[in-house]
Design an enzyme around this catalytic site. Structure first.
Site, mmCIF file in Angstrom:
data_model
loop_
_atom_site.group_PDB
_atom_site.id
_atom_site.type_symbol
_atom_site.label_atom_id
_atom_site.label_comp_id
_atom_site.label_asym_id
_atom_site.label_seq_id
_atom_site.Cartn_x
_atom_site.Cartn_y
_atom_site.Cartn_z
ATOM 1 N N GLN A 1 2.578 -0.266 -0.017
ATOM 2 C CA GLN A 1 3.720 0.634 -0.151
ATOM 3 C C GLN A 1 3.883 1.151 -1.578
ATOM 4 O O GLN A 1 3.294 0.623 -2.517
ATOM 5 C CB GLN A 1 5.000 -0.096 0.268
ATOM 6 C CG GLN A 1 5.066 -0.422 1.747
ATOM 7 C CD GLN A 1 6.347 -1.125 2.105
ATOM 8 O OE1 GLN A 1 6.351 -2.286 2.475
ATOM 9 N NE2 GLN A 1 7.469 -0.432 2.010
ATOM 10 N N HIS A 2 4.679 2.184 -1.709
ATOM 11 C CA HIS A 2 5.213 2.694 -2.980
ATOM 12 C C HIS A 2 4.227 3.468 -3.850
ATOM 13 O O HIS A 2 4.647 4.176 -4.753
ATOM 14 C CB HIS A 2 5.789 1.560 -3.846
ATOM 15 C CG HIS A 2 6.862 0.750 -3.221
ATOM 16 N ND1 HIS A 2 7.988 1.301 -2.655
ATOM 17 C CD2 HIS A 2 6.987 -0.595 -3.085
ATOM 18 C CE1 HIS A 2 8.763 0.324 -2.207
ATOM 19 N NE2 HIS A 2 8.179 -0.823 -2.450
ATOM 20 N N ASP B 1 2.613 -1.600 4.574
ATOM 21 C CA ASP B 1 2.040 -2.891 4.960
ATOM 22 C C ASP B 1 3.059 -3.845 5.563
ATOM 23 O O ASP B 1 2.758 -4.538 6.545
ATOM 24 C CB ASP B 1 1.304 -3.532 3.794
ATOM 25 C CG ASP B 1 2.111 -3.625 2.506
ATOM 26 O OD1 ASP B 1 3.315 -3.284 2.512
ATOM 27 O OD2 ASP B 1 1.528 -4.035 1.487
#
EC number: 2.7.1.17
Length: 481
Positions: A81-82, A239
């Site tokens: 992520q991110h 995830d």
């Protein structure tokens, strides 16, 4: 390889360190083939990777799967992520991706919180208070420090979006992953144009948000992977949302994931808005919510302590009164982006094994401190804590979580839950089922349960006290002293 009972699907986990691919029988959940290939990540203050590595690693992982991958009827990508992926007009990376554990944007995070009404306003608007992990702060950092690169950007993607787009030719994302950007409003489930305007990001550069169960596209020609043209491609997701799918998670059941990062989360029917920023009010990949707390320092940090002590990671010894806060990369929970590791209470008779146990205790303390905030009031406090991730197989991790949580601990036997969740998402496209229901049909959460033991309140209280007393030191920017 015995004949599959149903169509084959591929689930992918593109994580910080590697890309893994599973070919799964959609009828039974049996993994019929698998592959894995590594990535490199820069060291130092920057945590960056070239996204083209992820694509090459995906190809290598699929090649290891052999003929089974060629028979797949659907594919889905789960990913870290991110991460900020910036692309030019040709779809090539403008610069390496800034990963979730790159905390250089801590000053931008603080500034954005102040400029847009404070933590409570952010939590109500986006579900979360942005930290240096969030994509919006990374974009603000890029615009400030590399303005030429920012001006060259024609598309902004998350890691899983990047791979999905290379498969389909379409710029898409999903609600689970986009909810971790900081520019998606959880109340309206749409991009927040006010936040985008504040950071100077044109909404036209962002991908379309695909609805749960919707087809993101089909595999196009010329991709170089062993998929047939027209193979269905699911939305994919971040995830943690993918792992929740992979467990077939029902609301209120707690999960602790022990990997490069540590996370605790649970599916909730209710949208979360924690003004302290401890709990991120993420969306899940189905239509519910996934309140989550994340630490930056988990298995890698403890392994580093073991290496410094020249010990095997399982060589822990009980009886320590030493506190070790393994905040080797700065920390997100608690929010201490400039912190470093802290050792307190060292004595002549302290052993190396006790120091290692203290590192485990410090890492787990941070996660358990957020667990009660993650769970709804109606969650069953006696439900087993599902322990997943690479650390979940380690006896020292299992026993530390068991002792400090006071809960029964269940270790699912299924491995690669992110890739399995993506596979369940792909299977749902073929069968019309909810992806979590697919995973429950596959019985992915089955595994041994360790009975509850009395919670070690003394250790928890000792660590809490040291953390509180050391907060002014941990909050300093070490580079300025």
């Amino acid at each position: 390889m015995s004949a599959a009972e149903g169509p084959l699907v591929v689930g992918v986990d593109t994580s910080t360190q590697s890309t893994k691919a599973l070919v799964v029988d959609a009828a039974t959940g049996r993994v019929v083939a698998s592959g894995q290939a590594p990535h490199t990540v820069s060291s130092g203050a920057a945590r960056e990777s070239d996204p083209r590595q992820w694509w090459d690693a995906l190809g290598e992982a699929l090649d290891q799967c052999g003929d089974a991958a060629r028979e797949a009827a659907a594919v889905s990508i789960g990913g870290q992520q991110h991460g900020l992926v910036t692309l030019d007009e040709q779809g090539e990376p403008v610069r390496p991706a800034l990963l979730w554990n790159d905390v250089r944007s801590a000053p931008q995070a603080r500034r954005l919180i102040d400029e847009l009404g404070g933590p409570k306003a952010w939590a109500e608007r986006t579900g979360s208070v942005p930290s240096a992990s969030f994509t919006v702060t990374k974009w603000a950092w890029l615009a400030e420090h590399e303005p030429d690169a920012a001006r060259a950007v024609k598309a902004v993607r998350l890691p899983h979006d990047y791979l999905t787009e290379r498969l389909t030719g379409e710029g898409t994302t999903d609600r689970g992953d986009v909810s971790g950007t900081g520019w998606w409003a959880s109340g309206t489930e749409a991009y927040d144009e006010g936040i985008l305007a504040r950071v100077g990001l044109d909404p036209a550069l962002l991908p379309r948000v695909v609805r749960p169960g919707e087809v993101a596209g089909t595999v196009r020609d010329g991709h170089g992977l062993p998929f047939s043209k027209g193979t269905l491609v699911a939305a994919g997701t971040g995830d943690n949302a993918a792992a929740a799918l992979g467990l077939g998670l029902r609301p209120g059941v707690p999960v602790m994931s022990l990997g490069t990062s540590g996370t605790v989360y649970a599916v909730s029917r209710h949208r979360t808005a924690d003004p302290t920023g401890t709990v991120a009010g993420f969306a899940d990949a189905r239509g519910d919510w996934l309140p989550l707390a994340c630490t930056l320092n988990c298995t890698l940090a403890v392994d580093r302590v073991a290496a410094l002590l020249n010990l095997d990671r399982e060589a822990v010894e009980p009886g320590t009164s030493t506190t070790l806060l393994p905040f080797l990369d700065g920390e997100r929970t608690p929010n201490l982006p400039h912190s470093s590791g802290l050792l307190y209470g060292l004595r002549h008779d302290t052993t190396a094994g006790q120091l290692l146990q203290a590192a485990y205790d410090g890492a787990v303390h941070s996660l358990l401190g957020a667990l009660d905030l993650v769970l709804d009031a109606d969650a069953d406090p006696s439900a087993p804590l599902l322990l997943i991730g690479g650390g979940a197989r380690g006896t020292a991790w299992q026993q530390t979580v068991r002792r400090l949580s006071g809960r029964p601990v269940q270790i699912p036997e299924a491995r690669e839950l992110v890739a399995l969740g993506a596979a369940a998402q792909a299977a749902g496209l073929l069968t019309g089922e909810d992806a979590a229901a697919v995973a429950r049909r596959w019985n992915t959460a089955a595994g041994p349960v360790l009975e509850a033991v009395e919670r070690d309140e003394a250790t928890l209280n000792r660590i809490t006290g040291v953390l509180s007393d050391a907060a002014p030191l941990l909050e300093r920017d070490a580079t300025s002293h």
